[in-house]
Design an enzyme around this catalytic site. Structure first.
Site, PDB file in Angstrom:
ATOM      1  N   CYS A   2       0.802  -1.220   0.000  1.00 27.53           N
ATOM      2  CA  CYS A   2       0.000   0.000   0.000  1.00 27.53           C
ATOM      3  C   CYS A   2       0.841   1.279   0.000  1.00 27.53           C
ATOM      4  O   CYS A   2       1.947   1.319   0.518  1.00 27.53           O
ATOM      5  CB  CYS A   2      -0.987   0.080   1.152  1.00 27.53           C
ATOM      6  SG  CYS A   2      -2.135  -1.292   1.183  1.00 27.53           S
ATOM      7  N   GLY A  28       0.999  -0.974  -4.846  1.00 22.44           N
ATOM      8  CA  GLY A  28      -0.337  -1.557  -4.790  1.00 22.44           C
ATOM      9  C   GLY A  28      -1.055  -1.367  -6.099  1.00 22.44           C
ATOM     10  O   GLY A  28      -1.085  -0.250  -6.622  1.00 22.44           O
ATOM     11  N   ASN A 102      -1.520   2.897   5.635  1.00 24.47           N
ATOM     12  CA  ASN A 102      -0.554   1.913   5.146  1.00 24.47           C
ATOM     13  C   ASN A 102       0.039   1.221   6.364  1.00 24.47           C
ATOM     14  O   ASN A 102       0.542   1.888   7.271  1.00 24.47           O
ATOM     15  CB  ASN A 102       0.557   2.627   4.350  1.00 24.47           C
ATOM     16  CG  ASN A 102       1.687   1.690   3.924  1.00 24.47           C
ATOM     17  OD1 ASN A 102       2.818   2.119   3.760  1.00 24.47           O
ATOM     18  ND2 ASN A 102       1.393   0.430   3.746  1.00 24.47           N
ATOM     19  N   GLY A 103      -0.018  -0.106   6.355  1.00 24.09           N
ATOM     20  CA  GLY A 103       0.529  -0.855   7.481  1.00 24.09           C
ATOM     21  C   GLY A 103      -0.426  -1.955   7.861  1.00 24.09           C
ATOM     22  O   GLY A 103      -1.276  -2.363   7.060  1.00 24.09           O
ATOM     23  N   TYR A 243      13.098  -5.205  -1.331  1.00 21.87           N
ATOM     24  CA  TYR A 243      12.198  -5.468  -2.453  1.00 21.87           C
ATOM     25  C   TYR A 243      11.188  -4.378  -2.745  1.00 21.87           C
ATOM     26  O   TYR A 243      10.929  -4.036  -3.889  1.00 21.87           O
ATOM     27  CB  TYR A 243      11.425  -6.768  -2.180  1.00 21.87           C
ATOM     28  CG  TYR A 243      10.270  -6.982  -3.132  1.00 21.87           C
ATOM     29  CD1 TYR A 243      10.502  -7.426  -4.425  1.00 21.87           C
ATOM     30  CD2 TYR A 243       8.959  -6.697  -2.762  1.00 21.87           C
ATOM     31  CE1 TYR A 243       9.456  -7.589  -5.329  1.00 21.87           C
ATOM     32  CE2 TYR A 243       7.912  -6.854  -3.655  1.00 21.87           C
ATOM     33  CZ  TYR A 243       8.160  -7.305  -4.923  1.00 21.87           C
ATOM     34  OH  TYR A 243       7.145  -7.455  -5.815  1.00 21.87           O
TER      35      TYR A 243
HETATM   36  P1  AMP Z   1       8.687 -16.795  -4.769  1.00 19.74           P
HETATM   37  O1  AMP Z   1       8.579 -16.999  -6.228  1.00 19.74           O
HETATM   38  O2  AMP Z   1       7.430 -17.174  -4.031  1.00 19.74           O
HETATM   39  O3  AMP Z   1       9.903 -17.417  -4.152  1.00 19.74           O
HETATM   40  O4  AMP Z   1       8.793 -15.228  -4.500  1.00 19.74           O
HETATM   41  C1  AMP Z   1       9.992 -14.563  -4.769  1.00 19.74           C
HETATM   42  C2  AMP Z   1       9.762 -13.498  -5.794  1.00 19.74           C
HETATM   43  O5  AMP Z   1       8.671 -12.670  -5.394  1.00 19.74           O
HETATM   44  C3  AMP Z   1      10.984 -12.611  -5.936  1.00 19.74           C
HETATM   45  O6  AMP Z   1      11.229 -12.419  -7.318  1.00 19.74           O
HETATM   46  C4  AMP Z   1      10.594 -11.312  -5.260  1.00 19.74           C
HETATM   47  O7  AMP Z   1      11.068 -10.212  -6.004  1.00 19.74           O
HETATM   48  C5  AMP Z   1       9.096 -11.337  -5.201  1.00 19.74           C
HETATM   49  N1  AMP Z   1       8.554 -10.929  -3.900  1.00 19.74           N
HETATM   50  C6  AMP Z   1       9.098 -11.046  -2.694  1.00 19.74           C
HETATM   51  N2  AMP Z   1       8.277 -10.576  -1.737  1.00 19.74           N
HETATM   52  C7  AMP Z   1       7.182 -10.142  -2.356  1.00 19.74           C
HETATM   53  C8  AMP Z   1       5.970  -9.515  -1.940  1.00 19.74           C
HETATM   54  N3  AMP Z   1       5.718  -9.261  -0.662  1.00 19.74           N
HETATM   55  N4  AMP Z   1       5.069  -9.212  -2.899  1.00 19.74           N
HETATM   56  C9  AMP Z   1       5.304  -9.456  -4.175  1.00 19.74           C
HETATM   57  N5  AMP Z   1       6.412 -10.037  -4.643  1.00 19.74           N
HETATM   58  C10 AMP Z   1       7.343 -10.370  -3.750  1.00 19.74           C
END
Ligand code: AMP
Length: 456
Positions: A2, A28, A102-103, A243
Site C-alpha cells: 500500500c 499496490g 498503510n501498514g 524489495y
Molecule cells: P517466490 O517466487 O514465491 O519465491 O517469491 C519470490 C519473488 O517474489 C521474488 O522475485 C521477489 O522479487 C518477489 N517478492 C518477494 N516478496 C514479495 C511480496 N511481498 N510481494 C510481491 N512479490 C514479492
C-alpha cells in the site's frame, strides 16, 4: 504493501495526489482512491484498478478542494472487493472524515470484537475501519484529541493520513516501520507520501521523513504543527530496501538502489561462485545483481528479458497460475547463456516458485551451471507489519534447509545473504524490522496471528 499520500494547501490537490499515486503504483495495484476536502465537504472516488484506469481529467475535476488524500491498495490473494479500497470515508458527530492507512494493525481482531460487542457494524474486514470507529466513538470534543485517543488503542504498523473538511492529520507509528516523508510543493502547500519518488514527479522538495511516533497537523494558512505522540523506537522495515520500495526512493536518508548494491556486494563476499556471468532476475534483482557482479569482478548482463505487460507473479492466488506466469513474464537470451556458468540474483525467495522456474529456464537455455543467489536472508517468518508475505506454511525456508531448497529449485548452488550481512549493508546506525528473518515480533502479533491478507 500500500501507498498513501496527502496533499495540503494546493490549488490542484487532487491532481497532485493522482501523480503521487501513479509514482507509487508499485506499492499496490488492486485498487486506488482519492478523497478531497473543499472546506465544506469531502468528495471521494475509489475503485478497483490502476491509477491511470481509475482517474482521468473528468473524475479529478470532481475532487475539488485544496486538500487531497489518496491510497493504492496492494493485491492480496483472492480478496479483491471494492469495499476494501481506501480512503475510508465516514460521517460522524463532528462532521466528515476520510482515512488512508498503510501498514497492519496487530490487535485488529481484539479491537474489532470489542467494537462489535458494543454494537458497531463493519462493512469490510479492513483494520482501517477500526480506526474510523475508534475516532467516532471517542468522547473528546476535537478531532485531534479523538485521533490521539484512538492511537492509544491501536498497535502495530501504521502510516495514517486523516482528512476532515478543513484539516489534515498525519501519524506514523513509533517504530517507523513503513516509510513516510514530508515534502514542500513548489506553489505553496505540502505533500506527505509513502515514498520520496512521489515528490520527484510532482516537483516537490523533500523536507524530511515524518518521525516515528510523530503527528503532523495541517491547518489552512499555518505551517504544519508537529507533536511527538509516542517516544520513537525506530525500526524501519528492511524489506522496503530489499524489495518493496522503488530504487530511486530515499528512506531514512538512504537511497534504496544504493542499499541493494551494497546487499549484492555483501552477498559476493559471503557466497562467491565460480562463474562467467551474473544475471539479475528482472526487475527485482537488478541492483543487487549489479552489486554481486561488482563484488565478484565478473560481467553483469541483462540476460533475461522481462515482458512488462504481465502483473507480478507473487499476487496470483493459485500455484498453477503462478507457475505459468513466471514463464509469461521472463525469457532468457539463449546465445548469451549457452555453455556458461551463471549466477542469477534475485532480491528474495519466498515460496521458491520464481527461482525454480528461472533455474529450469536457464538450464533449458543451455547454461552449464546455474548458481542462485538471493540478496536477502532466508524468509522464515511471516511479516505482520504490512508486507504481505504468505503464511508460514508457504514459506519454503521456514521448513527446508538451504541445501533442501537448493535441491528443490534445481540449482548447482544456492546462497542467501546472512542477517548480519544485511545489517552491515544497511548500516548500523539504526535497528531494522527484520521480522521475516529473525521472527522478533517487536510491535505485537506473532507468526500465527492473522496477516494483512487475512481479512474477514
Ligand atoms: P517466490 O517466487 O514465491 O519465491 O517469491 C519470490 C519473488 O517474489 C521474488 O522475485 C521477489 O522479487 C518477489 N517478492 C518477494 N516478496 C514479495 C511480496 N511481498 N510481494 C510481491 N512479490 C514479492
Amino acid at each position: 504493501m500500500c501507498a498513501v499520500v496527502g496533499v495540503f494547501g494546493a490549488e490542484d490537490a487532487s491532481k497532485l495526489a493522482y501523480y503521487a499515486l501513479f509514482a507509487m503504483q508499485h506499492r499496490g495495484q488492486e485498487s486506488t482512491g482519492i478523497s478531497s476536502a473543499d472546506g465544506e465537504r469531502i468528495h471521494l472516488i475509489k475503485k478497483r484498478g490502476l491509477v491511470t484506469d481509475v482517474f482521468h481529467q473528468g473524475r479529478l475535476k470532481l475532487l475539488e478542494g485544496s486538500c487531497a488524500i489518496g491510497h493504492n491498495r496492494y493485491s492480496t490473494a483472492g480478496k479483491d472487493s471494492v469495499l476494501d479500497a481506501q480512503p475510508v470515508f465516514a460521517k460522524y458527530k463532528l462532521g466528515e472524515i476520510s482515512v488512508a492507512h498503510n501498514g497492519n494493525l496487530t490487535n485488529k481482531y481484539e479491537v474489532r470484537d470489542e467494537l462489535i460487542e458494543k454494537g458497531a457494524i463493519f462493512q469490510t474486514g479492513m483494520d482501517t475501519e477500526n480506526i474510523v470507529h475508534l475516532i467516532a466513538k471517542s468522547s473528546e470534543d476535537k478531532l485531534k484529541d479523538r485521533i490521539k485517543d484512538m492511537l492509544t488503542k491501536i498497535e502495530g504498523a501504521y502510516c495514517l493520513i486523516i482528512q476532515s473538511r478543513t484539516k489534515m492529520f498525519v501519524v506514523r507509528d513509533r517504530f517507523g516501520i513503513r516509510p513516510l516523508s514530508l515534502g514542500k510543493l513548489k506553489n505553496g502547500g505540502y505533500i506527505v507520501a509513502s515514498e520520496t519518488c512521489a515528490f520527484d514527479l510532482v516537483g516537490a522538495e523533500f523536507v524530511r521523513d515524518v518521525e516515528p511516533g510523530e503527528m503532523l497537523t495541517f491547518t489552512k494558512g499555518k505551517e504544519p504543527k508537529s507533536e511527538m505522540i509516542f517516544e520513537a523506537d525506530p525500526h524501519p522495515c528492511a524489506f522496503e530496501y530489499i524489495y518493496f520500495a522503488r530504487p530511486d526512493s530515499i528512506i531514512a536518508g538512504k537511497t534504496v538502489y544504493n542499499m541493494r548494491l551494497e546487499m549484492g556486494k555483501q552477498l559476493a563476499k559471503e557466497t562467491p561462485a565460480k562463474i562467467d556471468l551474473v544475471l539479475p532476475v528482472p526487475d527485482s534483482g537488478v541492483a543487487a545483481a549489479k552489486g554481486y557482479a561488482d563484488g565478484m569482478g565478473v560481467p553483469f548482463e541483462m540476460g533475461i528479458v522481462r515482458n512488462h505487460y504481465v502483473g507480478r507473479t507473487f499476487i496470483e492466488p493459485t500455484q498453477e497460475i503462478r507457475d505459468l506466469k513466471v514463464k509469461l513474464k521472463l525469457s532468457p537470451i539463449k546465445d548469451m547463456i549457452a555453455g556458461k556458468s551463471v549466477a542469477i540474483v534475485d532480491d528474495s525467495l519466498v515460496r521458491g516458485t520464481t527461482s525454480l522456474q528461472i533455474v529450469r529456464m536457464l538450464k533449458e537455455a543451455g547454461a552449464k551451471e546455474v548458481h542462485m543467489r538471493i540478496a536477502a536472508p532466508e524468509i522464515k517468518f511471516p511479516c505482520r507489519y504490512g508486507i504481505d508475505t504468505a503464511s508460514k506454511n508457504e514459506l519454503i525456508s521456514a521448513y527446508k534447509t538451504v541445501e533442501e531448497v537448493r535441491a528443490y529449485i534445481g540449482a548447482d548452488s544456492l546462497g542467501f545473504l546472512s542477517v548480519d550481512g544485511l545489517k552491515e549493508s544497511l548500516g548500523d546506525d539504526t535497528k531494522y524490522s527484520l521480522v521475516s528473518f529473525d521472527g522478533e515480533y517487536f510491535a505485537g502479533g506473532n507468526a500465527d496471528s492473522p496477516g494483512c491478507s487475512a481479512y474477514a
